[in-house]
Write a protein that holds these residues in place. Structure first.
Motif, short mmCIF file in Angstrom:
data_model
loop_
_atom_site.label_atom_id
_atom_site.label_comp_id
_atom_site.label_asym_id
_atom_site.label_seq_id
_atom_site.Cartn_x
_atom_site.Cartn_y
_atom_site.Cartn_z
N GLN A 126 0.85 -1.18 0.00
CA GLN A 126 0.00 0.00 0.00
C GLN A 126 0.89 1.24 0.00
N LEU A 127 0.69 2.10 -0.97
CA LEU A 127 1.51 3.29 -1.13
C LEU A 127 0.65 4.52 -0.84
N ASP A 128 0.91 5.19 0.23
CA ASP A 128 0.17 6.39 0.63
C ASP A 128 1.09 7.61 0.62
N SER A 129 0.48 8.77 0.62
CA SER A 129 1.23 10.04 0.63
C SER A 129 2.33 10.04 -0.43
N LEU A 130 1.97 9.65 -1.62
CA LEU A 130 2.94 9.49 -2.69
C LEU A 130 3.57 10.82 -3.10
N LYS A 131 4.83 10.72 -3.49
CA LYS A 131 5.61 11.87 -3.94
C LYS A 131 6.11 11.62 -5.36
N PRO A 132 6.42 12.68 -6.11
CA PRO A 132 6.96 12.46 -7.46
C PRO A 132 8.21 11.58 -7.45
N ASP A 133 9.02 11.64 -6.39
CA ASP A 133 10.22 10.80 -6.30
C ASP A 133 9.89 9.31 -6.18
N ASP A 134 8.65 8.97 -5.91
CA ASP A 134 8.25 7.56 -5.83
C ASP A 134 7.99 6.97 -7.21
N THR A 135 8.02 7.80 -8.24
CA THR A 135 7.80 7.32 -9.60
C THR A 135 8.86 6.32 -9.99
N ALA A 136 8.44 5.12 -10.38
CA ALA A 136 9.37 4.04 -10.73
C ALA A 136 8.57 2.82 -11.18
N THR A 137 9.30 1.84 -11.67
CA THR A 137 8.73 0.52 -11.88
C THR A 137 8.97 -0.28 -10.61
N TYR A 138 7.91 -0.83 -10.06
CA TYR A 138 7.99 -1.59 -8.81
C TYR A 138 7.98 -3.08 -9.11
N TYR A 139 8.92 -3.78 -8.47
CA TYR A 139 9.08 -5.21 -8.68
C TYR A 139 8.89 -5.98 -7.39
N CYS A 140 8.20 -7.09 -7.49
CA CYS A 140 8.08 -8.04 -6.41
C CYS A 140 9.21 -9.06 -6.54
#
Length: 129
Positions: A82-96
């Motif tokens: 769960q990703l809350d309070s997102l910021k532009p720096d969180d922009t990425a491809t997320y991998y499990c």
């Protein structure tokens, strides 16, 4: 062999929320270190959060602590982010990622992408300002 299938992600404005899920192809039988990593364009892959299946143990990168939450549903062989309070720096491809290992090894190595054998295909998260 374990296959990991991710879903979720998307685009959101800063301050918004998104969620990611990662379904494993077979039961982890409480012996897997499971983690989320992310990779932004032009940057190295970095650890976001990790957990050990069948426990409430969790680890977070300082950059996401207090904003992201990792959880698991062993009955569904699935972990979530769960990703809350997102910021532009969180922009990425997320991998499990997953690795069959001990709790101690997970605690010692959860931040190292080379420790993990199994990977999902990635899910894009884009945060606009």
């Amino acid at each position: 062999q374990v296959e990991l299938v991710e879903s979720g992600g998307g685009s959101v404005q800063a301050g918004g929320s998104l969620s990611l899920s990662c379904a494993a192809s077979r039961a982890a039988v409480h012996v897997y270190c499971m983690a989320w990593f992310r990779q932004a364009a032009g940057k190295e892959r970095e650890e976001v959060a990790a957990t050990y299946t069948g426990t409430d143990v969790s680890y977070y990168a300082d950059s996401v602590k207090g904003r992201f939450t990792i959880s698991q549903d062993n009955a569904q062989n699935t972990i979530y982010l769960q990703l809350d309070s997102l910021k532009p720096d969180d922009t990425a491809t997320y991998y499990c990622a997953a690795e069959r290992t001990s709790k101690i090894a997970c605690r010692t190595n959860y931040f190292d992408p080379t420790f993990f054998t199994y990977w999902g295909q990635g899910a894009q998260v884009t945060v606009s300002s």
